[in-house]
Design an enzyme around this catalytic site. Structure first.
Site, PDB file in Angstrom:
ATOM      1  N   GLY A  59     -52.950 -37.727  63.321  1.00  0.00           N
ATOM      2  CA  GLY A  59     -54.412 -38.438  63.898  1.00  0.00           C
ATOM      3  C   GLY A  59     -54.908 -37.734  64.358  1.00  0.00           C
ATOM      4  N   ASN A  97     -43.581 -20.643  77.541  1.00  0.00           N
ATOM      5  CA  ASN A  97     -42.351 -20.564  75.929  1.00  0.00           C
ATOM      6  C   ASN A  97     -42.182 -19.337  76.050  1.00  0.00           C
ATOM      7  OD1 ASN A  97     -40.627 -21.933  74.433  1.00  0.00           O
ATOM      8  ND2 ASN A  97     -42.468 -21.725  72.628  1.00  0.00           N
ATOM      9  N   SER A 154     -33.433 -19.063  79.692  1.00  0.00           N
ATOM     10  CA  SER A 154     -32.386 -19.621  78.686  1.00  0.00           C
ATOM     11  C   SER A 154     -31.086 -19.102  79.601  1.00  0.00           C
ATOM     12  CB  SER A 154     -32.730 -17.939  77.892  1.00  0.00           C
ATOM     13  OG  SER A 154     -31.086 -18.093  77.207  1.00  0.00           O
ATOM     14  N   TYR A 170     -33.176  -9.398  78.237  1.00  0.00           N
ATOM     15  CA  TYR A 170     -32.818 -10.944  77.625  1.00  0.00           C
ATOM     16  C   TYR A 170     -32.425 -11.648  79.020  1.00  0.00           C
ATOM     17  CZ  TYR A 170     -33.383 -15.620  75.752  1.00  0.00           C
ATOM     18  OH  TYR A 170     -33.778 -16.684  75.331  1.00  0.00           O
ATOM     19  N   ALA A 171     -31.814 -10.821  79.111  1.00  0.00           N
ATOM     20  CA  ALA A 171     -30.110 -12.252  81.059  1.00  0.00           C
ATOM     21  C   ALA A 171     -31.604 -11.479  81.278  1.00  0.00           C
ATOM     22  CB  ALA A 171     -29.069 -11.615  80.719  1.00  0.00           C
ATOM     23  N   ALA A 172     -31.213 -10.264  82.097  1.00  0.00           N
ATOM     24  CA  ALA A 172     -32.140  -9.583  82.962  1.00  0.00           C
ATOM     25  C   ALA A 172     -34.004 -10.868  83.274  1.00  0.00           C
ATOM     26  CB  ALA A 172     -32.525  -8.317  82.944  1.00  0.00           C
TER      27      ALA A 172
HETATM   28  N1  LIG Z   1     -33.358 -21.574  70.140  1.00  0.00           N
HETATM   29  C1  LIG Z   1     -33.039 -21.122  71.457  1.00  0.00           C
HETATM   30  O1  LIG Z   1     -31.688 -20.703  71.348  1.00  0.00           O
HETATM   31  C2  LIG Z   1     -33.567 -20.652  73.158  1.00  0.00           C
HETATM   32  C3  LIG Z   1     -32.292 -20.813  73.975  1.00  0.00           C
HETATM   33  C4  LIG Z   1     -32.899 -20.696  75.252  1.00  0.00           C
HETATM   34  C5  LIG Z   1     -33.981 -20.087  75.101  1.00  0.00           C
HETATM   35  N2  LIG Z   1     -34.737 -20.525  74.270  1.00  0.00           N
HETATM   36  C6  LIG Z   1     -36.142 -20.201  74.584  1.00  0.00           C
HETATM   37  O2  LIG Z   1     -36.770 -20.722  74.032  1.00  0.00           O
HETATM   38  C7  LIG Z   1     -38.637 -20.211  73.671  1.00  0.00           C
HETATM   39  C8  LIG Z   1     -39.138 -20.730  72.630  1.00  0.00           C
HETATM   40  O3  LIG Z   1     -37.468 -20.446  71.689  1.00  0.00           O
HETATM   41  P1  LIG Z   1     -37.879 -21.440  69.898  1.00  0.00           P
HETATM   42  O4  LIG Z   1     -36.287 -20.806  69.664  1.00  0.00           O
HETATM   43  O5  LIG Z   1     -38.713 -22.032  69.963  1.00  0.00           O
HETATM   44  O6  LIG Z   1     -38.442 -19.396  69.854  1.00  0.00           O
HETATM   45  P2  LIG Z   1     -39.842 -19.284  68.179  1.00  0.00           P
HETATM   46  O7  LIG Z   1     -39.548 -17.771  68.240  1.00  0.00           O
HETATM   47  O8  LIG Z   1     -39.703 -20.121  67.522  1.00  0.00           O
HETATM   48  O9  LIG Z   1     -40.864 -20.031  68.630  1.00  0.00           O
HETATM   49  C9  LIG Z   1     -41.732 -18.645  69.927  1.00  0.00           C
HETATM   50  C10 LIG Z   1     -43.582 -18.315  69.109  1.00  0.00           C
HETATM   51  O10 LIG Z   1     -43.620 -17.770  70.566  1.00  0.00           O
HETATM   52  C11 LIG Z   1     -44.969 -16.761  69.467  1.00  0.00           C
HETATM   53  N3  LIG Z   1     -45.209 -15.811  69.938  1.00  0.00           N
HETATM   54  C12 LIG Z   1     -44.393 -14.531  70.167  1.00  0.00           C
HETATM   55  N4  LIG Z   1     -44.548 -13.671  70.898  1.00  0.00           N
HETATM   56  C13 LIG Z   1     -45.718 -14.170  71.451  1.00  0.00           C
HETATM   57  C14 LIG Z   1     -47.179 -13.064  71.935  1.00  0.00           C
HETATM   58  N5  LIG Z   1     -46.637 -12.329  72.614  1.00  0.00           N
HETATM   59  N6  LIG Z   1     -48.228 -13.740  72.248  1.00  0.00           N
HETATM   60  C15 LIG Z   1     -47.645 -15.388  71.858  1.00  0.00           C
HETATM   61  N7  LIG Z   1     -47.008 -15.781  71.190  1.00  0.00           N
HETATM   62  C16 LIG Z   1     -45.960 -15.370  70.817  1.00  0.00           C
HETATM   63  C17 LIG Z   1     -44.146 -16.690  68.048  1.00  0.00           C
HETATM   64  O11 LIG Z   1     -44.942 -16.302  67.177  1.00  0.00           O
HETATM   65  C18 LIG Z   1     -42.938 -17.843  67.767  1.00  0.00           C
HETATM   66  O12 LIG Z   1     -44.334 -19.070  67.423  1.00  0.00           O
HETATM   67  C19 LIG Z   1     -38.026 -18.319  74.613  1.00  0.00           C
HETATM   68  O13 LIG Z   1     -38.355 -18.374  75.493  1.00  0.00           O
HETATM   69  C20 LIG Z   1     -36.704 -18.977  73.902  1.00  0.00           C
HETATM   70  O14 LIG Z   1     -36.105 -17.951  75.154  1.00  0.00           O
HETATM   71  C21 LIG Z   1     -34.534 -20.704  73.157  1.00  0.00           C
END
Ligand SMILES: NC(=O)c1ccc[n+]([C@@H]2O[C@H](COP(=O)([O-])OP(=O)(O)OC[C@H]3O[C@@H](n4cnc5c(N)ncnc54)[C@H](O)[C@@H]3O)[C@@H](O)[C@H]2O)c1
Length: 275
Positions: A59, A97, A154, A170-172
């Protein structure tokens, strides 16, 4: 406590790579449940639709605007900001994000993958800030209220990932995101805008099953998940809600004195393991 009534949030990557809860999806839904009007952006229209469906079922459709958008396309981000302003009139919260990892060291990683990693994890946040900061700064000039920006980093920028896997790009880029956030925070500290970074550890989001299993060439997803749980001092991976609640806190008025810093959400992982 952590009430977002009257606030407008702009959340990038508000879908999820698979069924279940990614960090951006959980954040978008949590902020809407807490009263915010939320613009959710994602490259994947199908993933975004799944978030829309949840909010409709709850909703909360009137609190939500889904905008398919590539966060690496500056003109598209500018249009998305304009669409958000046209619908909701302001932007109080920006959550950068979008991100993800690719494995490799400088030799094994192709140059285009290195560049893609910098773009996905760092340029996406740069473009979010580029187009939202002027809106928040104008709001501050007009009303004395600027906004809050939360970037998603991260622990991959602070410690080796599980099994010693190297993801140099990724790290950088995630380490760069922290520096970017601190620098932007100080640039806008007198315009009523706070900028912070949430640093998730090993989270159990759909990304684990959908991307990591493939990247690691693992056939046994259950074994990988068990290994990831065991690597956390608390004994289990966090989930997207743990990230979303940290984001909500940093974005809230309760965090009004917190800027240019990082909140690590990792069940003790970085304290227990050093790079
Ligand atoms: N899952 C983990 O363990 C973890 C750990 C540390 C950090 N992170 C960080 O958290 C964030 C989200 O991770 P998640 O696990 O939810 O990932 P996810 O891939 O499930 O979600 C990310 C979303 O971003 C969208 N996306 C990708 N490229 C895009 C773009 N250019 N423009 C618009 N949207 C775009 C994707 O379609 C996806 O729906 C990331 O920055 C990731 O590095 C995740």
């Amino acid at each position: 406590m952590l009430d977002f009534t009257g606030k407008v949030a702009f959340v990038t990557g508000a879908g999820s790579v698979g069924e279940g809860w990614g960090n951006g999806k959980a954040t978008a839904v949590l902020l809407a449940r807490r009263g915010a009007m939320v613009c959710g952006l994602d490259l994947d229209a199908g993933a975004l639709q799944a978030t829309t469906d949840i909010l409709q079922q709850e909703g909360l459709a009137q609190n939500w605007l889904a905008i398919p958008c590539d966060m690496l396309d500056s003109a598209a981000v500018e249009r998305a900001v304009a669409a958000c302003l046209a619908r909701f009139g302001r932007i109080d919260v920006l959550v950068n994000n979008v991100g993800g990892s690719a494995p490799g060291d400088p030799v094994s990683m192709p140059e285009e993958v290195w560049q893609q990693q910098l773009d996905l994890n760092l340029t996406s946040a740069f473009l979010g800030c580029k187009h939202v900061l002027p809106v928040m700064a104008r709001q501050f000039d007009d009303t004395g209220k600027g906004g809050a920006i939360v970037n998603i980093g991260s622990v991959g920028s602070m410690t080796f990932q599980l099994g010693g896997r190297v993801s140099a790009g990724y790290a950088a880029s995630k380490a760069g995101l922290v520096a970017f956030g601190r620098s932007t925070a100080i640039a806008y500290v007198q315009r009523g805008i706070r900028v912070n970074t949430v640093i998730p550890g090993s989270m159990h989001t759909p990304l684990v099953e959908h991307r990591l299993v493939k990247q690691l060439g693992t056939v046994d997803a259950a074994a990988l998940i068990a290994k990831r749980h065991a690597a956390v001092p608390m004994g289990f991976m966090g989930d997207a809600w743990d990230v979303a609640h940290a984001v909500a806190f940093l974005a809230s008025d309760e965090a009004r004195y917190i800027t240019a810093t990082q909140l690590v959400v990792d069940g003790g992982m970085t304290a227990a393991r050093t790079a």
